[in-house]
Scaffold this motif. Structure first.
Motif, short mmCIF file in Angstrom:
data_model
loop_
_atom_site.label_atom_id
_atom_site.label_comp_id
_atom_site.label_asym_id
_atom_site.label_seq_id
_atom_site.Cartn_x
_atom_site.Cartn_y
_atom_site.Cartn_z
N PRO A 24 0.80 -1.27 0.06
CA PRO A 24 0.04 -0.15 0.00
C PRO A 24 0.78 1.30 -0.07
CG PRO A 24 -0.64 -1.43 1.60
CD PRO A 24 0.39 -2.25 1.02
N VAL A 25 2.01 1.25 0.67
CA VAL A 25 2.85 2.63 0.75
C VAL A 25 3.38 2.69 -0.74
CG1 VAL A 25 5.01 3.48 1.71
CG2 VAL A 25 3.20 2.47 3.26
N LEU A 26 3.85 1.73 -1.20
CA LEU A 26 4.48 1.83 -2.45
C LEU A 26 3.44 2.35 -3.70
CD1 LEU A 26 6.62 -1.35 -2.74
CD2 LEU A 26 7.68 0.96 -2.32
N VAL A 27 2.30 1.98 -3.51
CA VAL A 27 1.18 2.43 -4.26
C VAL A 27 0.72 3.61 -3.92
CG1 VAL A 27 -1.36 2.11 -4.97
CG2 VAL A 27 -0.04 0.04 -4.67
N ILE A 49 10.86 -0.57 5.74
CA ILE A 49 10.12 -1.81 5.47
C ILE A 49 11.07 -3.03 4.96
CG2 ILE A 49 7.97 -3.24 4.70
CD1 ILE A 49 6.34 -0.89 5.31
N PRO A 50 11.73 -2.91 3.87
CA PRO A 50 12.47 -3.79 3.06
C PRO A 50 13.85 -4.07 3.76
CG PRO A 50 11.65 -2.21 1.46
CD PRO A 50 11.31 -1.83 2.76
N LEU A 51 14.20 -3.21 4.74
CA LEU A 51 15.50 -3.46 5.49
C LEU A 51 15.22 -4.60 6.60
CD1 LEU A 51 16.71 0.10 6.22
CD2 LEU A 51 17.50 -1.22 4.68
N GLY A 52 14.35 -4.89 6.83
CA GLY A 52 13.93 -6.01 7.87
C GLY A 52 14.35 -7.42 7.19
N PRO A 53 13.62 -7.77 5.99
CA PRO A 53 13.87 -8.93 5.27
C PRO A 53 15.39 -8.84 4.76
CG PRO A 53 11.81 -7.93 4.56
CD PRO A 53 12.52 -6.93 5.38
N ALA A 54 16.04 -7.56 4.43
CA ALA A 54 17.16 -7.55 3.75
C ALA A 54 18.16 -7.80 5.12
CB ALA A 54 17.31 -6.20 3.38
N GLY A 86 23.27 -15.15 4.74
CA GLY A 86 24.35 -15.06 3.57
C GLY A 86 23.51 -14.97 2.34
N ASP A 87 22.47 -14.62 2.24
CA ASP A 87 21.76 -14.61 0.90
C ASP A 87 21.91 -13.04 0.48
OD1 ASP A 87 20.26 -14.84 -1.15
OD2 ASP A 87 18.22 -15.05 -0.15
N LEU A 88 23.08 -12.77 -0.47
CA LEU A 88 23.23 -11.27 -0.71
C LEU A 88 22.19 -10.92 -1.86
CD1 LEU A 88 27.13 -11.21 -0.58
CD2 LEU A 88 25.36 -10.46 1.22
N ALA A 89 21.74 -11.85 -2.84
CA ALA A 89 20.75 -11.59 -3.77
C ALA A 89 19.39 -11.07 -3.26
CB ALA A 89 20.47 -12.79 -4.53
N THR A 90 19.00 -11.61 -2.22
CA THR A 90 17.76 -11.02 -1.66
C THR A 90 18.34 -9.62 -0.78
OG1 THR A 90 17.03 -13.43 -1.44
CG2 THR A 90 15.95 -11.42 0.27
N VAL A 91 19.29 -9.59 -0.30
CA VAL A 91 19.61 -8.18 0.33
C VAL A 91 19.68 -7.23 -0.77
CG1 VAL A 91 21.49 -6.84 1.31
CG2 VAL A 91 21.12 -9.39 2.20
N GLY A 92 20.27 -7.51 -2.08
CA GLY A 92 20.14 -6.50 -3.06
C GLY A 92 19.03 -6.17 -3.57
N GLU A 93 17.87 -7.14 -3.85
CA GLU A 93 16.72 -6.84 -4.38
C GLU A 93 15.75 -5.95 -3.21
OE1 GLU A 93 14.85 -10.87 -4.65
OE2 GLU A 93 16.29 -11.33 -6.13
N GLN A 94 16.03 -6.15 -1.88
CA GLN A 94 15.21 -5.61 -0.87
C GLN A 94 15.81 -4.07 -0.84
OE1 GLN A 94 12.63 -6.50 1.03
NE2 GLN A 94 12.70 -8.35 -0.15
N LEU A 95 17.12 -3.87 -1.08
CA LEU A 95 17.53 -2.65 -1.10
C LEU A 95 17.12 -1.74 -2.40
CD1 LEU A 95 21.12 -3.14 0.65
CD2 LEU A 95 19.17 -2.10 1.77
N VAL A 96 17.09 -2.54 -3.47
CA VAL A 96 16.65 -1.82 -4.52
C VAL A 96 15.19 -1.12 -4.44
CG1 VAL A 96 15.99 -2.10 -7.02
CG2 VAL A 96 18.06 -2.95 -6.22
N VAL A 97 14.25 -1.78 -3.81
CA VAL A 97 12.85 -1.55 -3.40
C VAL A 97 13.05 -0.31 -2.56
CG1 VAL A 97 10.85 -2.13 -2.34
CG2 VAL A 97 11.92 -3.65 -3.93
N ALA A 98 13.82 -0.37 -1.52
CA ALA A 98 13.94 0.74 -0.52
C ALA A 98 14.62 1.81 -0.96
CB ALA A 98 15.00 -0.06 0.83
N PHE A 99 15.67 1.79 -1.80
CA PHE A 99 16.24 3.12 -2.19
C PHE A 99 15.20 3.66 -3.57
CE2 PHE A 99 19.93 1.43 -0.37
CZ PHE A 99 20.16 2.27 0.58
N VAL A 110 12.31 5.66 -1.68
CA VAL A 110 12.85 6.95 -1.12
C VAL A 110 13.04 7.82 -2.11
CG1 VAL A 110 15.21 6.50 -0.75
CG2 VAL A 110 13.87 7.87 0.95
N ILE A 111 13.71 7.45 -3.42
CA ILE A 111 14.04 8.49 -4.54
C ILE A 111 12.58 9.16 -4.97
CG2 ILE A 111 14.93 8.54 -6.71
CD1 ILE A 111 17.16 6.72 -5.54
N LEU A 112 11.77 8.29 -5.20
CA LEU A 112 10.58 8.72 -6.08
C LEU A 112 9.74 9.57 -4.98
CD1 LEU A 112 8.96 5.54 -7.98
CD2 LEU A 112 10.28 7.66 -8.76
#
Length: 159
Positions: free
Chosen positions: A18-21, A96-101, A108-121, A124-126
């Motif tokens: 909802p926040v992203l929408v 919100i995405p920082l928790g799962p990241a 040790g799942d760096l791919a998920t960390v990257g995915e979550q940080l992309v959404v987070a940043f 905030v940019i938008l």
């Protein structure tokens, strides 16, 4: 994690979509407001822009200054609300995405960390772009509307 902590974590995650929408809707509104602002600026440059307060004054007869100030506040309120709430929603959408990241980082799942940080940043940019556009439009439109009010007062068009 305890049941309370897990419940809070899951409840917080429910708010991400909802926040992203809402951020996307506010982003679209910011560009709509920017377009309306650009049209008004173009009309002002060509000296074809109507006085933005005469419509209200004509409808209410001889409106007083206080009444027209309320009209100005009412016209500017959506811009003001968006310029102030967008950064807060951007922060929420970042946190919100920082928790799962962080959980993925612990596993040790760096791919998920990257995915979550992309959404987070991205969120905030938008949100910050939205706030910047609407704040700029709000500031200039406020000046224009107050100048129109002053002109009406000088012409004796208000009570």
């Amino acid at each position: 994690m305890t049941a309370l902590e897990m419940g809070m974590y899951e409840l917080g995650r429910l708010f991400l979509v909802p926040v992203l929408v809402i951020i996307m809707a506010l982003f679209a509104y910011a560009f709509y407001a920017l377009g309306a602002f650009a049209l008004e600026a173009w009309q002002r440059r060509r000296a074809t822009a109507p006085c933005p307060l005469q419509h209200y004054q004509a409808r209410a007869g001889k409106a007083d200054s206080e009444e027209l100030e309320l009209v100005i506040l009412r016209q500017l309120e959506p811009l003001r609300v968006v310029s102030r709430t967008a950064p807060m929603l951007g922060l929420v959408a970042t946190m919100i995405p920082l928790g799962p990241a962080l959980l993925a980082l612990g596993d040790g799942d760096l791919a998920t960390v990257g995915e979550q940080l992309v959404v987070a940043f991205a969120a905030v940019i938008l949100a910050l772009i939205t706030a910047s556009i609407t704040f700029w439009v709000l500031t200039v439109r406020r000046r224009w509307l107050l100048a129109a009010l002053k002109r009406l007062e000088q012409q004796g068009g208000t009570a």
